[in-house]
Design an enzyme around this catalytic site. Structure first.
Site, PDB file in Angstrom:
ATOM      1  N   LYS A   1       0.851  -1.215   0.000  1.00  0.00           N
ATOM      2  CA  LYS A   1       0.000   0.000   0.000  1.00  0.00           C
ATOM      3  C   LYS A   1       0.869   1.240   0.000  1.00  0.00           C
ATOM      4  O   LYS A   1       2.058   1.199   0.375  1.00  0.00           O
ATOM      5  CB  LYS A   1      -0.938   0.029   1.214  1.00  0.00           C
TER       6      LYS A   1
ATOM      7  N   ASP B   1      -1.901  -1.769  10.673  1.00  0.00           N
ATOM      8  CA  ASP B   1      -2.167  -1.693   9.231  1.00  0.00           C
ATOM      9  C   ASP B   1      -2.880  -2.927   8.681  1.00  0.00           C
ATOM     10  O   ASP B   1      -3.321  -2.920   7.530  1.00  0.00           O
ATOM     11  CB  ASP B   1      -0.841  -1.552   8.451  1.00  0.00           C
TER      12      ASP B   1
HETATM   13  O1  C5P Z   1       0.509  -1.383  15.391  1.00  0.00           O
HETATM   14  P1  C5P Z   1       1.912  -1.523  14.906  1.00  0.00           P
HETATM   15  O2  C5P Z   1       2.670  -2.592  15.625  1.00  0.00           O
HETATM   16  O3  C5P Z   1       2.004  -1.649  13.438  1.00  0.00           O
HETATM   17  O4  C5P Z   1       2.619  -0.143  15.238  1.00  0.00           O
HETATM   18  C1  C5P Z   1       4.009  -0.008  15.292  1.00  0.00           C
HETATM   19  C2  C5P Z   1       4.374   1.194  16.154  1.00  0.00           C
HETATM   20  O5  C5P Z   1       4.012   2.417  15.509  1.00  0.00           O
HETATM   21  C3  C5P Z   1       3.672   1.248  17.483  1.00  0.00           C
HETATM   22  O6  C5P Z   1       4.378   0.541  18.467  1.00  0.00           O
HETATM   23  C4  C5P Z   1       3.657   2.741  17.789  1.00  0.00           C
HETATM   24  O7  C5P Z   1       4.894   3.125  18.326  1.00  0.00           O
HETATM   25  C5  C5P Z   1       3.527   3.363  16.430  1.00  0.00           C
HETATM   26  N1  C5P Z   1       2.143   3.723  16.077  1.00  0.00           N
HETATM   27  C6  C5P Z   1       1.545   4.824  16.662  1.00  0.00           C
HETATM   28  N2  C5P Z   1       0.253   5.147  16.313  1.00  0.00           N
HETATM   29  C7  C5P Z   1      -0.427   4.408  15.411  1.00  0.00           C
HETATM   30  C8  C5P Z   1       0.180   3.272  14.790  1.00  0.00           C
HETATM   31  C9  C5P Z   1       1.474   2.963  15.149  1.00  0.00           C
HETATM   32  O8  C5P Z   1       2.145   5.511  17.495  1.00  0.00           O
HETATM   33  N3  C5P Z   1      -1.665   4.747  15.088  1.00  0.00           N
END
Ligand code: C5P
Length: 309
Positions: A14, A141
């Site tokens: 994406k 995501d």
């Molecule tokens: O959810 P995911 O593991 O993909 O997110 C990775 C990191 O990105 C999270 O640990 C966080 O630090 C940051 N993040 C965030 N806000 C979001 C998505 C991700 O701060 N909406």
């Protein structure tokens, strides 16, 4: 007869047409408003059922992704554990084309692809909303990739509103060699870079009206910080601008940059002019929701049904 033929499915990457950060939540995540779009750059996953085993195994042509922490493996375990009967083992082979730590959602797309494919294979009939909720357990995501195409993303990423397909576009992607870990990008973000979501709202409105994307509203709140902290990304951006790309944006938390074009001629001309010393370059295109979903379900194939009898 146990069926052990591998079946191929396609997990598309994406880009973010917009990425507004609205604020920070108490749990440390950020509140987002973003328009995401699947693109033709893709990983390929081969599945085999292993009736004699119960476990999920994963081989990958990027060795560092072979651990049990691999999102594709975790997705297979998550959906297998929903089965009340004894599920067969699953062997996954993951061929990576989507670079990692690139802002292209590669690991998340692989996970969503596994959820969709096993939901179909095992006739579990879980609706997309349920699959999105499962995906949200794996990463912010993942829910988007359950349906793919063009969508509005809110919350921390888990609230997905499908949109009509955005206009078809050619894309030049440049992935500088440097990897940019997402947590650091969000950590270094300052409240000055927060916005009220106007750019995302404007792009959503244009897409709903079937209008061309309004270029001045293609923005990414994470971009300025990454350009500041990673000179290699700034250099790649300058190279795209020098090659004549009218719009250059970062995808997600980077480090990939994309330049959209309405004509292949224009994209090819920019590609000829592009001088990148450090990194990888692709010419690719947007992918509709229908195409993304077909890719993920490719193995419900007549021949496979016949072979399975
Ligand atoms: O959810 P995911 O593991 O993909 O997110 C990775 C990191 O990105 C999270 O640990 C966080 O630090 C940051 N993040 C965030 N806000 C979001 C998505 C991700 O701060 N909406």
């Amino acid at each position: 007869m146990s069926v052990s033929f591998p079946v191929f499915v396609t997990a598309y990457a994406k880009i973010n047409f917009t990425l507004d950060v609205l604020g920070k939540r108490d749990d440390g995540y950020h509140r987002l408003a973003s328009v995401m779009q699947t693109i033709a750059l893709c990983d390929t996953i081969a599945f085999r059922e292993q009736r004699e085993k119960r476990d999920v195994t994963c081989s990958c042509d990027m060795a560092e992704l072979e651990s049990v922490e691999n999102l594709a493996t975790r997705a297979a375990i998550l959906i297998r554990d929903l089965r009340e009967d004894s599920a067969p083992g699953i062997a996954l082979d993951v061929h990576k084309e989507i670079p990692t730590q690139a802002g292209l959602g590669g690991g998340s797309s692989d996970a969503a692809c596994v959820l969709n494919a096993l939901n179909a294979q095992w006739k579990l009939n879980l609706p997309p909303k349920r699959l999105e909720a499962l995906g949200a357990e794996l990463g912010s995501d993942v829910p988007f990739f359950i349906r793919g195409g063009t969508a509005l993303i809110e919350g921390r990423g888990e609230i997905v509103t499908p949109l009509p397909d955005a206009e078809p576009l050619w894309l030049i992607l440049v992935k500088p060699t440097v990897d940019v870990p997402t947590p650091g990008v969000f950590r270094r973000l300052t409240p000055r870079e927060y916005s009220n979501g106007d750019d995302t709202a404007a792009v959503v409105q244009a897409i709903r009206r079937r209008e061309p994307l309004p270029e001045r509203h293609l923005t990414n709140a994470l971009e300025a910080g990454v350009l500041r902290d990673y000179p290699q990304v700034e250099e790649a951006r300058n190279a795209l601008v020098a090659a004549g790309a009218p719009v250059v944006r970062m995808s997600g938390s980077g480090s990939t940059l994309y330049a959209p074009f309405r004509s292949l001629n224009a994209a090819a001309a920019a590609l000829r002019e592009l001088r990148i010393d450090d990194g990888r370059v692709w010419l690719t295109r947007t992918v509709t929701a229908t195409e993304a979903q077909q890719g993920q379900r490719a193995f419900l194939h007549d021949d496979f049904e016949v072979l399975a009898k």
